[in-house]
Design a protein around this motif. Structure first.
Motif, short mmCIF file in Angstrom:
data_model
loop_
_atom_site.label_atom_id
_atom_site.label_comp_id
_atom_site.label_asym_id
_atom_site.label_seq_id
_atom_site.Cartn_x
_atom_site.Cartn_y
_atom_site.Cartn_z
N MET A 76 -12.58 10.99 -12.81
CA MET A 76 -11.47 11.25 -12.20
C MET A 76 -10.81 10.32 -11.11
N ARG A 77 -11.27 9.29 -11.67
CA ARG A 77 -11.47 7.93 -10.24
C ARG A 77 -9.65 7.46 -10.34
N LEU A 78 -8.84 7.15 -9.50
CA LEU A 78 -7.55 6.54 -9.25
C LEU A 78 -8.54 5.14 -9.99
N SER A 79 -7.22 4.52 -10.71
CA SER A 79 -7.32 3.48 -11.04
C SER A 79 -7.13 2.40 -9.92
N THR A 80 -6.74 0.66 -10.64
CA THR A 80 -6.19 -0.47 -9.02
C THR A 80 -5.31 -0.10 -8.60
N ARG A 81 -4.10 0.80 -9.60
CA ARG A 81 -2.92 0.69 -8.99
C ARG A 81 -2.60 1.21 -8.18
N GLY A 82 -3.10 2.37 -7.94
CA GLY A 82 -3.27 3.67 -6.66
C GLY A 82 -3.72 2.98 -5.61
N ARG A 83 -4.98 2.23 -5.66
CA ARG A 83 -5.31 1.81 -4.70
C ARG A 83 -4.44 0.82 -4.02
N TYR A 84 -5.00 -0.21 -5.09
CA TYR A 84 -4.05 -1.84 -4.34
C TYR A 84 -2.73 -1.25 -4.05
N GLY A 85 -2.26 -0.33 -4.36
CA GLY A 85 -0.73 0.29 -4.17
C GLY A 85 -0.52 0.43 -2.55
N ILE A 86 -1.49 1.25 -2.42
CA ILE A 86 -1.30 2.10 -0.89
C ILE A 86 -1.88 0.72 0.03
N ARG A 87 -2.67 -0.27 -0.73
CA ARG A 87 -2.90 -1.21 0.74
C ARG A 87 -1.43 -2.06 1.00
N ALA A 88 -1.19 -2.37 -0.31
CA ALA A 88 -0.07 -3.18 0.05
C ALA A 88 0.90 -2.08 0.19
N MET A 89 1.75 -1.07 1.00
CA MET A 89 2.67 -0.68 1.70
C MET A 89 1.93 -0.33 2.80
N LEU A 90 0.31 -0.47 2.48
CA LEU A 90 0.08 0.02 3.97
C LEU A 90 -0.20 -1.39 5.38
N ASP A 91 0.13 -3.08 3.82
CA ASP A 91 -0.27 -4.26 4.46
C ASP A 91 2.07 -4.51 4.83
N ILE A 92 2.37 -4.12 4.13
CA ILE A 92 4.13 -3.90 4.47
C ILE A 92 4.50 -3.17 5.66
N ALA A 93 3.90 -2.18 6.05
CA ALA A 93 3.81 -1.12 6.88
C ALA A 93 3.46 -1.54 8.37
N LEU A 94 1.78 -2.10 8.25
CA LEU A 94 2.04 -2.89 9.61
C LEU A 94 2.80 -4.48 9.57
N HIS A 95 3.70 -4.79 8.79
CA HIS A 95 4.54 -5.66 9.11
C HIS A 95 6.05 -5.67 9.38
N ASP A 96 6.34 -4.26 9.72
CA ASP A 96 7.93 -3.69 9.31
C ASP A 96 8.76 -4.60 10.30
N ASN A 97 8.29 -4.69 11.13
CA ASN A 97 8.84 -5.47 12.45
C ASN A 97 9.44 -6.45 12.40
N GLU A 98 9.03 -7.63 11.41
CA GLU A 98 8.80 -9.01 11.09
C GLU A 98 9.75 -8.89 9.82
N GLY A 99 10.72 -7.91 9.87
CA GLY A 99 11.66 -8.81 8.82
C GLY A 99 10.73 -7.88 7.10
N TYR A 100 10.81 -9.15 6.53
CA TYR A 100 10.65 -9.13 4.90
C TYR A 100 9.83 -9.80 5.06
N VAL A 101 8.44 -9.42 3.68
CA VAL A 101 7.16 -9.66 3.84
C VAL A 101 6.81 -10.64 2.64
#
Lengths: 142, 142
Positions: free
Chosen positions: A1-26
DNA sequence: CCAATTCCAGGTAAATTACTCGGTATTCAA
DNA sequence: TTGAATACCGAGTAATTTACCTGGAATTGG
């Protein structure tokens, strides 16, 4: 019942984009570097997030990705389901592939699987990227 | 995030034993036949359930397995954890292997994983074999 | 004693996961 | 206008995990 890296990486990537959301495209490259994720692998995952309408992209120099919705409207559930498929513990209670078991006895356990599925859903569909961003910013203040 | 056959077969096997709890020891072969599960594979799984103290066995002719606790005291959580390990969605919130991530940012997601884990646990630790048996018997009455 | 059973260690084929590789298309900026 | 920086795409692959099987040894009731 573990999440694969896909889900975990996805969350981290989306969070990363969210944190730079005011700086245009990342750029993908910078996300991959900061998050220490294989760039070519992440490329695949972000592609799926784009097709799911969670991020938008700009090609060419100075291009990259940004969120296509406000952080408060992106749930972790949407991200995880895009990359992992339904988070149902067994196929017979999966939202996308409603596989019906012939086993009559197994159906008594179906309620159990439904309960598990719903309890997971109730968490992931209520937590948004905003919640995670807020938490990071609160930590930084300290 | 799917359960593997281990967990699903385990639940079915335990439920099968529970339903024949008054008939003394139940032979592996008969469980496997009724549940339509590979006998040699199920053997492995039941072996682990035995080591975990959930069933007891009798060797030799007329031998087999029976529950080592009343049905009301066997939770599906105990069965699933024996066969699947912790049901935590990621290692860093796993009960058995407390792997600590170096990633500082990821720790903001840790709360998320904890919430998911706990919501799963709250279901599987409250549902017992008795609940499942009762439901079957209620269905039979109709 | 023998047939029925559990117990055990090891092996293996298929599926899944977590990537890599090589190339094409697009766009900004000098 | 060209080149560097980027996204986009499809295919391939190594490692890991899953779902088994095999061949036996140990135990026990009849």
């Amino acid at each position: 019942m573990r999440l694969s890296t896909r889900g975990r990486y996805g969350i981290r990537a989306m969070l990363d984009i969210a944190l730079h959301d005011n700086e245009g495209y990342v750029a993908l490259k910078s996300i991959a570097e900061r998050q220490n994720i294989s760039e070519s692998y992440l490329e695949q995952l972000i592609g799926e997030l784009r097709k799911a309408g969670l991020v938008m992209s700009a090609r060419g120099a100075q291009g990259g990705y940004k969120l296509s919705l406000p952080v408060s409207q992106i749930t972790v559930g949407a991200i995880l389901r895009t990359l992992e498929g339904s988070l149902a513990p067994v196929d017979c209670v999966s939202e996308d592939s409603p596989f019906i078991c012939g086993q009559s006895e197994e159906c008594v356990t179906r309620d159990l699987w439904l309960k598990i599925r719903d309890s997971i859903n109730s968490v992931i569909d209520t937590v948004t990227l905003k919640d995670l961003v807020d938490k990071i910013q609160k930590n930084e203040k300290k």
